[in-house]
Motif scaffolding. Structure first.
Motif, PDB file in Angstrom:
ATOM      1  N   TYR A  79       0.808  -1.223   0.000  1.00 15.24           N
ATOM      2  CA  TYR A  79       0.000   0.000   0.000  1.00 15.24           C
ATOM      3  C   TYR A  79       0.843   1.276   0.000  1.00 15.24           C
ATOM      4  CZ  TYR A  79      -4.519  -2.255  -0.142  1.00 15.24           C
ATOM      5  OH  TYR A  79      -5.620  -2.959  -0.578  1.00 15.24           O
ATOM      6  N   TRP A  82       1.445   1.681  -3.640  1.00 12.24           N
ATOM      7  CA  TRP A  82       0.246   2.164  -4.348  1.00 12.24           C
ATOM      8  C   TRP A  82      -0.057   3.621  -4.025  1.00 12.24           C
ATOM      9  CZ3 TRP A  82      -3.721  -2.480  -3.647  1.00 12.24           C
ATOM     10  CH2 TRP A  82      -3.267  -3.565  -4.409  1.00 12.24           C
ATOM     11  N   THR A  85       2.365   5.529  -6.209  1.00 13.61           N
ATOM     12  CA  THR A  85       2.294   5.362  -7.666  1.00 13.61           C
ATOM     13  C   THR A  85       0.918   5.684  -8.249  1.00 13.61           C
ATOM     14  OG1 THR A  85       1.948   2.976  -7.358  1.00 13.61           O
ATOM     15  CG2 THR A  85       4.189   3.703  -7.820  1.00 13.61           C
ATOM     16  N   VAL A  86      -0.162   5.413  -7.521  1.00 11.87           N
ATOM     17  CA  VAL A  86      -1.492   5.703  -8.075  1.00 11.87           C
ATOM     18  C   VAL A  86      -1.693   7.218  -8.255  1.00 11.87           C
ATOM     19  CG1 VAL A  86      -3.993   5.484  -7.727  1.00 11.87           C
ATOM     20  CG2 VAL A  86      -2.505   3.500  -7.390  1.00 11.87           C
ATOM     21  N   GLN A  89       0.052   8.262 -11.293  1.00 12.30           N
ATOM     22  CA  GLN A  89      -0.653   7.870 -12.513  1.00 12.30           C
ATOM     23  C   GLN A  89      -1.851   8.790 -12.769  1.00 12.30           C
ATOM     24  OE1 GLN A  89      -1.248   3.525 -12.211  1.00 12.30           O
ATOM     25  NE2 GLN A  89       0.567   3.356 -13.491  1.00 12.30           N
ATOM     26  N   MET A 118     -10.035   5.146  -2.177  1.00  8.72           N
ATOM     27  CA  MET A 118     -10.021   3.750  -2.630  1.00  8.72           C
ATOM     28  C   MET A 118      -8.890   2.962  -1.951  1.00  8.72           C
ATOM     29  SD  MET A 118      -9.423   2.583  -6.596  1.00  8.72           S
ATOM     30  CE  MET A 118      -7.639   2.809  -6.636  1.00  8.72           C
ATOM     31  N   GLY A 145     -14.090   1.136  -1.133  1.00  8.72           N
ATOM     32  CA  GLY A 145     -13.041   1.201  -2.156  1.00  8.72           C
ATOM     33  C   GLY A 145     -13.627   1.055  -3.554  1.00  8.72           C
ATOM     34  N   LEU A 146     -14.573   0.141  -3.672  1.00 10.56           N
ATOM     35  CA  LEU A 146     -15.228  -0.106  -4.953  1.00 10.56           C
ATOM     36  C   LEU A 146     -15.994   1.141  -5.407  1.00 10.56           C
ATOM     37  CD1 LEU A 146     -15.074  -2.818  -6.420  1.00 10.56           C
ATOM     38  CD2 LEU A 146     -17.288  -3.424  -5.444  1.00 10.56           C
ATOM     39  N   TRP A 188      -7.440  -1.950 -13.919  1.00 11.27           N
ATOM     40  CA  TRP A 188      -7.621  -1.761 -12.467  1.00 11.27           C
ATOM     41  C   TRP A 188      -8.619  -2.755 -11.890  1.00 11.27           C
ATOM     42  CZ3 TRP A 188      -7.397   3.975 -10.393  1.00 11.27           C
ATOM     43  CH2 TRP A 188      -6.150   4.516 -10.715  1.00 11.27           C
ATOM     44  N   TYR A 191      -7.508  -5.633  -9.528  1.00 13.02           N
ATOM     45  CA  TYR A 191      -7.233  -5.472  -8.083  1.00 13.02           C
ATOM     46  C   TYR A 191      -8.420  -5.889  -7.203  1.00 13.02           C
ATOM     47  CZ  TYR A 191      -3.060  -2.882  -9.550  1.00 13.02           C
ATOM     48  OH  TYR A 191      -1.873  -2.510 -10.122  1.00 13.02           O
ATOM     49  N   TYR A 195      -8.682  -8.966  -4.421  1.00  9.24           N
ATOM     50  CA  TYR A 195      -9.155  -8.786  -3.035  1.00  9.24           C
ATOM     51  C   TYR A 195     -10.251  -9.809  -2.735  1.00  9.24           C
ATOM     52  CZ  TYR A 195     -10.644  -5.765   0.981  1.00  9.24           C
ATOM     53  OH  TYR A 195     -10.964  -5.230   2.210  1.00  9.24           O
ATOM     54  N   TYR A 212      -2.441  -9.563  -7.453  1.00  4.61           N
ATOM     55  CA  TYR A 212      -1.948  -8.181  -7.324  1.00  4.61           C
ATOM     56  C   TYR A 212      -0.662  -7.994  -8.145  1.00  4.61           C
ATOM     57  CZ  TYR A 212      -5.058  -6.796  -3.399  1.00  4.61           C
ATOM     58  OH  TYR A 212      -6.123  -6.456  -2.608  1.00  4.61           O
ATOM     59  N   ASP A 216      -0.146  -5.323 -11.118  1.00  2.95           N
ATOM     60  CA  ASP A 216       0.889  -4.283 -11.130  1.00  2.95           C
ATOM     61  C   ASP A 216       1.700  -4.347 -12.416  1.00  2.95           C
ATOM     62  OD1 ASP A 216       0.257  -3.092  -8.752  1.00  2.95           O
ATOM     63  OD2 ASP A 216       1.846  -4.055  -7.586  1.00  2.95           O
ATOM     64  N   LYS A 220       1.287  -0.931 -14.391  1.00  6.89           N
ATOM     65  CA  LYS A 220       2.420  -0.002 -14.314  1.00  6.89           C
ATOM     66  C   LYS A 220       3.228  -0.042 -15.603  1.00  6.89           C
ATOM     67  CE  LYS A 220       2.772   0.473  -9.399  1.00  6.89           C
ATOM     68  NZ  LYS A 220       1.511  -0.198  -8.997  1.00  6.89           N
TER      69      LYS A 220
HETATM   70  C1  LIG Z   1       0.382   0.667  -9.470  1.00  3.93           C
HETATM   71  C2  LIG Z   1      -0.734   0.350  -8.652  1.00  3.93           C
HETATM   72  C3  LIG Z   1      -2.035   0.502  -9.007  1.00  3.93           C
HETATM   73  C4  LIG Z   1      -2.465   1.018 -10.349  1.00  3.93           C
HETATM   74  C5  LIG Z   1      -3.008   0.098  -8.022  1.00  3.93           C
HETATM   75  C6  LIG Z   1      -4.322   0.166  -8.182  1.00  3.93           C
HETATM   76  C7  LIG Z   1      -5.173  -0.311  -7.160  1.00  3.93           C
HETATM   77  C8  LIG Z   1      -6.535  -0.432  -7.235  1.00  3.93           C
HETATM   78  C9  LIG Z   1      -7.295  -0.022  -8.457  1.00  3.93           C
HETATM   79  C10 LIG Z   1      -7.237  -0.980  -6.087  1.00  3.93           C
HETATM   80  C11 LIG Z   1      -8.555  -1.167  -6.008  1.00  3.93           C
HETATM   81  C12 LIG Z   1      -9.349  -1.687  -4.873  1.00  3.93           C
HETATM   82  C13 LIG Z   1     -10.730  -1.586  -4.983  1.00  3.93           C
HETATM   83  C14 LIG Z   1     -11.393  -1.059  -6.220  1.00  3.93           C
HETATM   84  C15 LIG Z   1     -11.645  -2.001  -3.883  1.00  3.93           C
HETATM   85  C16 LIG Z   1     -10.969  -2.106  -2.549  1.00  3.93           C
HETATM   86  C17 LIG Z   1      -9.732  -2.879  -2.653  1.00  3.93           C
HETATM   87  C18 LIG Z   1      -8.695  -2.293  -3.617  1.00  3.93           C
HETATM   88  C19 LIG Z   1      -7.899  -1.233  -2.860  1.00  3.93           C
HETATM   89  C20 LIG Z   1      -7.787  -3.459  -3.989  1.00  3.93           C
END
Ligand SMILES: *C/C=C(C)/C=C/C=C(C)/C=C/C1=C(C)CCCC1(C)C
Length: 236
Positions: A79, A82, A85-86, A89, A118, A145-146, A188, A191, A195, A212, A216, A220
């Motif tokens: 996390y 993320w 980096t998020v 992005q 999120m 988060g969703l 995305w 992810y 979960y 995950y 990534d 990425k």
């Molecule tokens: C480089 C990392 C990136 C682009 C990470 C993106 C992460 C997500 C889009 C996470 C999404 C989630 C939800 C939509 C619901 C709750 C759980 C998460 C955080 C996995």
């Protein structure tokens, strides 16, 4: 004890951590070097792409150690990565969007805040599952988060961000925007699937981490490649 520090060939999740660490380093080097071929503001876009994979590479080295050494999910490193980096992005996405549409700066903040909500929700949910297994918090946080992610999708498809002016910006930025929008929606989506798979029905740390890791890799590196393709095709 030493044996735990080595990479066990049967530990396919550990192997995936290793492969992705190497891929992130290679991608960082690639985007950095290719920056020379880009013109104008595309140079900045490639710098940001290299920052994203570079930050991820560092975290992947640590995440791999946690996984190989303990067999546990490296939640904190994941996390922290993320959370850095998020938003980068989102900045990248907004820069390209601003080149092809008239958008307010408040849109940038809305996207940024939604992405942070999120991630914070996901983090609190995953931490709540540590030790105690499934909990109400786990699924409440998942829903929050969703909702934040759906809001981002709404903004880029129907909200302000969708008001793209076909006559504005270069063809390269138009194509890049379309591709990045698909990444935020389809890429995305991996992810939340991770979960779900990782925590529903008792929990499966191996599935969680391999999904995950795959996500990534796609989000990425492919994200950077989309930027790179636009940056090196644009003659502007
Ligand atoms: C480089 C990392 C990136 C682009 C990470 C993106 C992460 C997500 C889009 C996470 C999404 C989630 C939800 C939509 C619901 C709750 C759980 C998460 C955080 C996995």
């Amino acid at each position: 004890m030493d044996k735990m520090l080595l990479l066990n060939p049967a530990d396919y999740v550990g192997v995936s951590f290793w492969i992705i660490s190497a891929a992130m380093v290679a991608a960082t080097f690639f985007f950095w070097v290719e920056r020379d071929r880009a013109v104008g503001k595309w140079k900045t876009s490639l710098t940001v792409a290299a920052m994203v994979t570079g930050i991820a590479a560092i975290h992947y080295f640590y995440m791999r150690e946690v996984w190989v050494g303990t067999g546990e999910s490296p939640i904190v490193f994941r996390y922290v990565d993320w959370l850095l980096t998020v938003p980068l992005q989102i900045i990248e996405f907004y820069l390209i969007l601003a080149a092809i549409a008239v958008v307010s700066s408040s849109l940038f903040w809305r996207l940024l805040i939604a992405s942070v909500v999120m991630l914070v929700a996901g983090y609190l949910g995953e931490v709540s599952a540590m030790g105690s297994g499934e909990s109400n918090t786990l699924w409440l946080c998942f829903v929050i988060g969703l909702a934040a992610w759906f809001y981002i999708i709404y903004e880029v498809f129907s909200g302000e961000a969708s008001k793209i002016n076909a006559s504005q910006g270069t063809a390269a930025s138009q194509t890049a925007f379309g591709a990045l929008r698909m990444i935020v929606t389809v890429g995305w989506a991996i992810y939340p699937l991770g979960y779900l798979w990782g925590y529903a029905g008792g929990g499966d740390a191996a599935a969680l981490n391999i999904i995950y890791n795959l996500a990534d890799f796609v989000n990425k590196i492919a994200f950077g490649v989309v930027i790179w393709a636009a940056a090196t095709s644009s003659s502007e």
